[in-house]
Design a protein around this motif. Structure first.
Motif, PDB file in Angstrom:
ATOM      1  N   CYS A  36     -49.022  81.288 -39.595  1.00 27.21           N
ATOM      2  CA  CYS A  36     -48.381  80.987 -40.875  1.00 27.21           C
ATOM      3  C   CYS A  36     -47.325  82.040 -41.182  1.00 27.21           C
ATOM      4  O   CYS A  36     -47.608  83.245 -41.180  1.00 27.21           O
ATOM      5  CB  CYS A  36     -49.403  80.947 -42.004  1.00 27.21           C
ATOM      6  SG  CYS A  36     -48.613  80.697 -43.619  1.00 27.21           S
TER       7      CYS A  36
ATOM      8  N   CYS B 297     -49.230  77.317 -43.645  1.00 31.99           N
ATOM      9  CA  CYS B 297     -50.612  76.823 -43.634  1.00 31.99           C
ATOM     10  C   CYS B 297     -50.909  76.084 -44.953  1.00 31.99           C
ATOM     11  O   CYS B 297     -50.182  76.233 -45.929  1.00 31.99           O
ATOM     12  CB  CYS B 297     -51.583  77.979 -43.420  1.00 31.99           C
ATOM     13  SG  CYS B 297     -51.823  79.012 -44.864  1.00 31.99           S
TER      14      CYS B 297
ATOM     15  N   CYS C   3     -48.423  83.785 -44.967  1.00 29.04           N
ATOM     16  CA  CYS C   3     -49.562  84.710 -45.110  1.00 29.04           C
ATOM     17  C   CYS C   3     -49.858  85.436 -43.795  1.00 29.04           C
ATOM     18  O   CYS C   3     -50.689  86.335 -43.763  1.00 29.04           O
ATOM     19  CB  CYS C   3     -50.807  83.976 -45.584  1.00 29.04           C
ATOM     20  SG  CYS C   3     -51.470  82.789 -44.406  1.00 29.04           S
TER      21      CYS C   3
ATOM     22  N   CYS D  93     -51.099  78.241 -48.174  1.00 33.40           N
ATOM     23  CA  CYS D  93     -49.815  78.739 -48.666  1.00 33.40           C
ATOM     24  C   CYS D  93     -48.949  77.612 -49.210  1.00 33.40           C
ATOM     25  O   CYS D  93     -48.160  77.821 -50.122  1.00 33.40           O
ATOM     26  CB  CYS D  93     -49.072  79.465 -47.548  1.00 33.40           C
ATOM     27  SG  CYS D  93     -49.819  81.053 -47.164  1.00 33.40           S
TER      28      CYS D  93
ATOM     29  N   ARG E 244     -51.475  84.628 -41.239  1.00 31.98           N
ATOM     30  CA  ARG E 244     -52.778  84.421 -40.611  1.00 31.98           C
ATOM     31  C   ARG E 244     -52.639  83.349 -39.532  1.00 31.98           C
ATOM     32  O   ARG E 244     -51.691  82.553 -39.556  1.00 31.98           O
ATOM     33  CB  ARG E 244     -53.801  83.958 -41.659  1.00 31.98           C
ATOM     34  CG  ARG E 244     -54.212  85.054 -42.625  1.00 31.98           C
ATOM     35  CD  ARG E 244     -55.208  84.520 -43.638  1.00 31.98           C
ATOM     36  NE  ARG E 244     -54.656  83.367 -44.346  1.00 31.98           N
ATOM     37  CZ  ARG E 244     -55.324  82.635 -45.246  1.00 31.98           C
ATOM     38  NH1 ARG E 244     -56.579  82.940 -45.519  1.00 31.98           N
ATOM     39  NH2 ARG E 244     -54.749  81.619 -45.843  1.00 31.98           N
TER      40      ARG E 244
END
Ligand SMILES: [Mn+2]
Ligand SMILES: [Mn+2]
Ligand SMILES: [Zn+2]
Ligand SMILES: [Zn+2]
Lengths: 126, 126
Positions: free
Chosen positions: B79, B119, B82, B122, B84
């Motif tokens: 992502c 993602c 963020c 988000c 992640r």
DNA sequence: TTTTAACTTGCGAATCACTTGCAAATTACG
DNA sequence: CGTAATTTGCAAGTGATTCGCAAGTTAAAA
């Protein structure tokens, strides 16, 4: 388009495989400073004229490689012996990517794929 | 397996997503020198306990990320907001890779794939 | 065409992710 | 134990890329 940017774009256009920033710096070392080459690459990628990906190989280390951007993107194979690229053709992953995206609810905006191994020419030489 | 190598492997085992060398250096900064972490990662990858790939993101720059190696390799989504990773599941590219390999006569020994975008978490926050 | 603002380049220094040399510390093993 | 092999910390080195800044170009306004 300044002269430096034009020359960088031309070099990548003529190359029939991905070109690294370092290769361009070598090619133009008597004409442009590396910083200018890097800035030209950023500029051109920002204007959607280039695509790039990062690849690590034992001989050249970690470098970013550039190709012309077109609507239909393609993927590449990198030979670990001669360090040349082979064109794998247009992307065939769209369906699978869409499937993964849907499964996880992701908004996938891009993907990177490349394969490595030994090219036919190098395999013969063994 | 020395203590440093064991700790590095445990940290990667517990993480449920790819971990960068830098993250491990931070986590163990009071216990091990970065050089030891890097050497442990090389050792473990050489022993086929880890897989890795290089990914560039705006926030962390270019870093190598490590995951446990298993027979069935998987691919990841990153992502861009963020930073992640999301697990995209087991590799589904084997057929396409075999097809490309056959078409060009390549001996493909490995491939790298990852997707990037936003993602679900988000996306909601926008 | 001069004036002025905007953009681009070269050069040198800085960053950042590693990598390496080497001596000290651990570990392996006969 | 006693010695050889391996591992670690620390400091310095690499290599790709980035940045600051002053000088050079180009563009737009007057
Ligand atoms: Mn593709
Ligand atoms: Mn795969
Ligand atoms: Zn080859
Ligand atoms: Zn996110």
């Amino acid at each position: 388009m300044t002269k430096a940017r034009t020359h960088v774009l031309e070099a990548i256009t003529q190359a029939k495989e991905p070109v690294s920033a370092r290769q361009l710096c070598e090619k133009f070392q008597s004409d442009y400073d590396p910083a200018t080459i890097y800035r030209a690459l950023h500029y051109l990628e920002g204007k959607d004229r280039l695509d790039s990906f990062i690849l690590h190989c034992s001989e050249h280390g970690t470098e970013r490689y550039y190709v012309l951007r077109s609507n239909e993107h393609r993927h590449w194979f990198h030979c670990e012996r001669c360090h040349r690229f082979t064109d794998l053709g247009l992307c065939r992953f769209d369906d699978l990517v869409a499937q993964m995206s849907a499964e996880k609810g992701l908004a996938i905006t891009s993907h990177t794929f490349y394969a490595t191994g030994i090219c036919p020419e190098c395999r013969q030489k063994i």
